[in-house]
Write an enzyme that holds these catalytic residues in place. Sequence first.
Site, PDB file in Angstrom:
ATOM      1  N   LYS A 188      26.397  -2.514 -45.954  1.00 64.68           N
ATOM      2  CA  LYS A 188      27.365  -3.459 -45.397  1.00 64.68           C
ATOM      3  C   LYS A 188      28.533  -2.669 -44.828  1.00 64.68           C
ATOM      4  O   LYS A 188      29.220  -1.944 -45.529  1.00 64.68           O
ATOM      5  CB  LYS A 188      27.894  -4.433 -46.449  1.00 64.68           C
ATOM      6  CG  LYS A 188      28.745  -5.520 -45.785  1.00 64.68           C
ATOM      7  CD  LYS A 188      29.595  -6.318 -46.749  1.00 64.68           C
ATOM      8  CE  LYS A 188      30.936  -5.725 -47.020  1.00 64.68           C
ATOM      9  NZ  LYS A 188      31.848  -5.631 -45.843  1.00 64.68           N
ATOM     10  N   GLU A 222      31.780 -12.385 -49.563  1.00 58.58           N
ATOM     11  CA  GLU A 222      30.752 -13.244 -48.959  1.00 58.58           C
ATOM     12  C   GLU A 222      29.441 -12.496 -48.680  1.00 58.58           C
ATOM     13  O   GLU A 222      28.354 -13.052 -48.804  1.00 58.58           O
ATOM     14  CB  GLU A 222      31.313 -13.804 -47.641  1.00 58.58           C
ATOM     15  CG  GLU A 222      30.490 -14.878 -47.022  1.00 58.58           C
ATOM     16  CD  GLU A 222      31.174 -15.446 -45.778  1.00 58.58           C
ATOM     17  OE1 GLU A 222      31.531 -16.629 -45.809  1.00 58.58           O
ATOM     18  OE2 GLU A 222      31.344 -14.706 -44.783  1.00 58.58           O
ATOM     19  N   GLU A 262      33.142   5.906 -54.962  1.00 60.58           N
ATOM     20  CA  GLU A 262      34.190   6.779 -54.416  1.00 60.58           C
ATOM     21  C   GLU A 262      35.406   5.892 -54.223  1.00 60.58           C
ATOM     22  O   GLU A 262      35.427   5.069 -53.306  1.00 60.58           O
ATOM     23  CB  GLU A 262      33.783   7.337 -53.045  1.00 60.58           C
ATOM     24  CG  GLU A 262      32.491   8.106 -53.019  1.00 60.58           C
ATOM     25  CD  GLU A 262      32.702   9.585 -53.291  1.00 60.58           C
ATOM     26  OE1 GLU A 262      33.858  10.004 -53.488  1.00 60.58           O
ATOM     27  OE2 GLU A 262      31.703  10.310 -53.297  1.00 60.58           O
ATOM     28  N   CYS A 297      41.759   8.309 -48.891  1.00 61.03           N
ATOM     29  CA  CYS A 297      41.846   8.302 -50.359  1.00 61.03           C
ATOM     30  C   CYS A 297      42.281   9.670 -50.870  1.00 61.03           C
ATOM     31  O   CYS A 297      42.783   9.777 -51.980  1.00 61.03           O
ATOM     32  CB  CYS A 297      40.540   7.837 -50.985  1.00 61.03           C
ATOM     33  SG  CYS A 297      39.110   8.314 -50.059  1.00 61.03           S
ATOM     34  N   GLU A 399      48.559   3.394 -54.836  1.00 62.57           N
ATOM     35  CA  GLU A 399      48.009   3.921 -53.593  1.00 62.57           C
ATOM     36  C   GLU A 399      48.516   3.053 -52.448  1.00 62.57           C
ATOM     37  O   GLU A 399      48.197   1.868 -52.365  1.00 62.57           O
ATOM     38  CB  GLU A 399      46.486   3.897 -53.648  1.00 62.57           C
ATOM     39  CG  GLU A 399      45.874   4.557 -52.433  1.00 62.57           C
ATOM     40  CD  GLU A 399      44.356   4.616 -52.481  1.00 62.57           C
ATOM     41  OE1 GLU A 399      43.725   3.629 -52.913  1.00 62.57           O
ATOM     42  OE2 GLU A 399      43.804   5.658 -52.088  1.00 62.57           O
TER      43      GLU A 399
HETATM   44  P1  ADP Z   1      39.891  -1.230 -48.496  1.00 58.99           P
HETATM   45  O1  ADP Z   1      41.167  -1.252 -49.245  1.00 58.99           O
HETATM   46  O2  ADP Z   1      39.501   0.082 -47.939  1.00 58.99           O
HETATM   47  O3  ADP Z   1      39.675  -2.413 -47.577  1.00 58.99           O
HETATM   48  P2  ADP Z   1      38.074  -2.527 -50.244  1.00 58.99           P
HETATM   49  O4  ADP Z   1      37.656  -2.019 -51.551  1.00 58.99           O
HETATM   50  O5  ADP Z   1      38.839  -3.799 -50.181  1.00 58.99           O
HETATM   51  O6  ADP Z   1      38.863  -1.334 -49.640  1.00 58.99           O
HETATM   52  O7  ADP Z   1      36.864  -2.656 -49.249  1.00 58.99           O
HETATM   53  C1  ADP Z   1      35.835  -1.711 -49.168  1.00 58.99           C
HETATM   54  C2  ADP Z   1      34.541  -2.430 -48.871  1.00 58.99           C
HETATM   55  O8  ADP Z   1      34.236  -3.301 -49.956  1.00 58.99           O
HETATM   56  C3  ADP Z   1      34.562  -3.295 -47.621  1.00 58.99           C
HETATM   57  O9  ADP Z   1      33.322  -3.192 -46.957  1.00 58.99           O
HETATM   58  C4  ADP Z   1      34.755  -4.680 -48.196  1.00 58.99           C
HETATM   59  O10 ADP Z   1      34.247  -5.704 -47.372  1.00 58.99           O
HETATM   60  C5  ADP Z   1      33.957  -4.597 -49.476  1.00 58.99           C
HETATM   61  N1  ADP Z   1      34.330  -5.576 -50.495  1.00 58.99           N
HETATM   62  C6  ADP Z   1      35.549  -6.128 -50.718  1.00 58.99           C
HETATM   63  N2  ADP Z   1      35.491  -6.999 -51.726  1.00 58.99           N
HETATM   64  C7  ADP Z   1      34.204  -7.016 -52.178  1.00 58.99           C
HETATM   65  C8  ADP Z   1      33.511  -7.717 -53.218  1.00 58.99           C
HETATM   66  N3  ADP Z   1      34.120  -8.582 -54.004  1.00 58.99           N
HETATM   67  N4  ADP Z   1      32.190  -7.453 -53.377  1.00 58.99           N
HETATM   68  C9  ADP Z   1      31.558  -6.567 -52.600  1.00 58.99           C
HETATM   69  N5  ADP Z   1      32.151  -5.885 -51.606  1.00 58.99           N
HETATM   70  C10 ADP Z   1      33.466  -6.093 -51.386  1.00 58.99           C
END
Ligand code: ADP
Length: 498
Positions: A188, A222, A262, A297, A399
Amino acid sequence: MSMTETKPTTPVAGTYQPKGMLIGGKWVGSASGARIAVENPAKRTTVAEVPRAAAADVDAAVAAADKAFPAWKAVVPRERGKLLLKIAEAIQARSEELARTIALETGNALRTQARGEANMTADIFRYFGGLASELKGETVPLGEHVLSYTRREPLGVVGAIIPWNAPVMLAALKIAPALCAGNVMVMKAAEDAPLGVLMMADICQEFLPPGVLNVLTGYGAECGGPLANHPRIAKLSFTGSTEVGKVIMRAAAERIVPVSLELGGKSPSLVYPDADEDWAVDGIINAMRFTRQSQSCTAGSRLFLHEDIFDSFLAKLEKKTTALKIGDPLDEASDIGTIINNKQFTKVCKYVDEGLKRSDAQLVFGGLPPKTGPLSEGYFTIPTVFADRSNDWRLAREEIFGPVLVAIRWSDEAEAIRMANDSHYGLAAYVWTHDIGRGLRAAHAIESGWVQVNQGGGQTPGMSYGGFKQSGLGREFSLEGMLDSFTQRKSVTVNLAV
Ligand code: ADP
């Protein structure tokens, strides 16, 4: 990120236009027909639309991957490696288009960042393509009448979720080792930066059998949620925030699925008094990733400066940092581009505002972004440094993922190292001194997955990279990373006496 679908789409010349998402070798829309607008953060315009995938699309992608797995697993490793090497050359041939696409959607400057990311992506495929023969097992000496050996077998369908900050490089760092080891993948992409990843997938699928690599575009909960929880996923590989990392790990725990994470960082830079020199200042600018708006990061965002050099070092840092040009990421003249989206921009501004209001902290340079002029058209922020005595306030602990650096004075080395380690993160660290013995002692004392001495560079394939503490779990950038993260060991024991 924007969910507005009424905005007109204005494609930008020389960048990739998506054809949909990649499922089973085909470019498709989402089952619901919904789409996500992709924004150019430098101009706040919509430059493309991608499908908005949800659970039904995850099911389709996992089914396509599952179907492709037996044949892909059976391909001789060296042949899989050769395909990765072909992909590397094809990416290299289109690296300028890839770099422009990355700059357009992420806001990372073309010259200082996006080109490097596109070239590094080709390098990652080269590196892992060359490692295919290293998927070796061991023989175990159990006696003359027993042959016991191990095999490195792929896990199956890997579910990968990536962020937007270096989207294509981080995608390659999962795709190349996972596929090299014989796995198949459903990835994804991040909702804010899917275009470069789709372009890379487009290049990959010219060489790969359908279904080996599937790429979905969609939102976190989603689309990432159903992927993390899908019963046919055999391994989860996630790069992103620590907060979401915990959600992924919980999903993995439910089905005892191995997971690599990571995650975030609040990395310290420790400067000794003998390093009050230009090379160290350049290194700090690099380590802080100011030319990536510090959306990294590994950003060295806590600067521990010895009291004897505190003011002189910061004066040099100001001179060099303020000379960097902030502007349109696609402009060759720009050193620094934009923050990814309005949400992050607002968050960074809030931190700056908090620093400005804190009586103990002193603004060294920078501040809130301009409200008028060309930079107010996009999510441009300006490199900002606060000086403080404390490592205990919010700006020194959380962060920020923006160009806000906190400089902290130290006099006692043990106390400086204690402060450096006083964080729930432990991803990267930087030590600056001519005294190599002292530098290495500090490197060993710092609780981080990666410590650099006298340099502030980025990751290189071949070097195992990953975090201590809440910065992550597992390593992926190297041969050992590929073996540990994307294979499972099987022991076979044979009785030779019959
Ligand atoms: P950033 O702060 O870099 O946006 P996130 O951890 O919010 O970091 O997002 C990193 C990835 O994780 C993105 O592809 C985001 O769509 C996905 N993501 C965010 N929330 C969820 C969740 N609840 N379950 C699975 N993937 C998620």
